[in-house]
Design an enzyme around this catalytic site. Sequence first.
Site, PDB file in Angstrom:
ATOM      1  N   GLY A 182       0.835  -1.212   0.000  1.00 12.44           N
ATOM      2  CA  GLY A 182       0.000   0.000   0.000  1.00 12.44           C
ATOM      3  C   GLY A 182       0.855   1.242   0.000  1.00 12.44           C
ATOM      4  O   GLY A 182       2.052   1.171  -0.275  1.00 12.44           O
ATOM      5  N   ASN A 183       0.245   2.358   0.281  1.00 11.82           N
ATOM      6  CA  ASN A 183       1.009   3.607   0.356  1.00 11.82           C
ATOM      7  C   ASN A 183       0.383   4.519   1.409  1.00 11.82           C
ATOM      8  O   ASN A 183      -0.637   4.181   2.005  1.00 11.82           O
ATOM      9  CB  ASN A 183       1.077   4.269  -1.019  1.00 11.82           C
ATOM     10  CG  ASN A 183      -0.292   4.570  -1.556  1.00 11.82           C
ATOM     11  OD1 ASN A 183      -1.011   5.405  -1.016  1.00 11.82           O
ATOM     12  ND2 ASN A 183      -0.692   3.859  -2.607  1.00 11.82           N
TER      13      ASN A 183
END
Length: 399
Positions: A207-208
């Site tokens: 993810g980020n």
Amino acid sequence: MSSAKREIILGVGGGIAAYKSCELLRRLQDLDFAITVVPTPSSLNFVGTATWEALSGRSVTTQVWEKVEQVKHISLADLAEAIIIAPVTADLLARLAQGRAEDLLTNIVSASKAPKFLVPAMHPNMWLNESTQENVKILKARGFEIMNPDNGRLTGEDSGIGRFPETSEIISKFLSQIGSEQDLEGKKFLISAGGTRESIDPVRFIGNRSSGKQGVAIAVEARNRGAEVSLVLANSNISDVAGIETIRVETAEQMHSVLKKKMPDCDVLVMSAAVADAKPAFSSAEKIKKKEFNSIDLIANEDILADLSSSANDSQLIVGFAAETSDVEESGRAKLKAKNLDFIYVNDVSDGAIFSSDLSAGFLISSEGNSTPIEQTSKAKVARIILDNVVSRLSYANG
Ligand code: CTP
């Protein structure tokens, strides 16, 4: 909800219509304003402090003599982008016209440089009284925006001019007064926000750090300016916003498929989501055990923006985003060109401060080559700057 909100003051005068201001407060909250309620002492006869504190979620005071150490009349005057007072009584009009400052509200008004919007409501005889009309004239000449009361049934048996206007009427006039012109009416916006997640196994993902705040701020601003907005939101804890169609997705692939379906119907695409550039080649249905978890094979995700832009028609306007840590402006220009965009907002994320923050800094670059540096400011302000540019481009395109 994002707190990249516009701060306003809702003043409440001592008229029976004070109870209608509870609804006004609610509807203004729906529009994502952060609101401090400042009632006059006499208005508490109609609606008490507890109601305003419960509805606004903020403490409420009526006098400068309460919480003196906070110097509230100055701090609130500085904080508020606009002051709306509803209802305004004949007495309050007179006090404002004289520049009096005996309670917290009138102190704030006299200390504030923000636009002031008054909604008078009173018996027709009082509204049409020469002194009242004289006071209205004085205040208008000093830049106060004053709505005319509605005609119709009054509190008692009689009717006439003096009624508190419909909440929607008040809000639409107030928005046009403080710069939320309905300049995007009839336009359809498709906005992506948040950060996609690519599953490794049932527990882990790639993810980020994107919070979705900037994209949501753009969606709210577009809605406030009259646009029809669809928001494709990935993994954000921001709750749904009234008047915005919100479709929640998790992965880049899901985001791509929703956007592709909706793209033909939009006038403006704003791609502010942080899309994972790659995903695990294989997503395990079982949790991968520690001793087998040594490396992850990745395959590239398709570039959603590049794909949508390549099939867009000439009248569709596309705004892309980029997050850069070095050569910020140059990298932004390169992406604008590579993905054939109308605008790109390139975030400077060199110190990681932008993610989850209510603030942002960067450059807004247009396909015509203009670059506007944006010093650190609220994401709501960035949203306004971007949409101001979109509006100019749309009106230019429409001749
Ligand atoms: N974007 C996209 N699909 C992807 C990757 C990015 O639609 N698979 C979009 C983002 O939403 C953003 C823009 O492309 O509007 C730029 O994203 P960014 O990650 O900064 O650029 P990349 O093209 O991925 O380049 P790089 O990561 O090499 O800097």
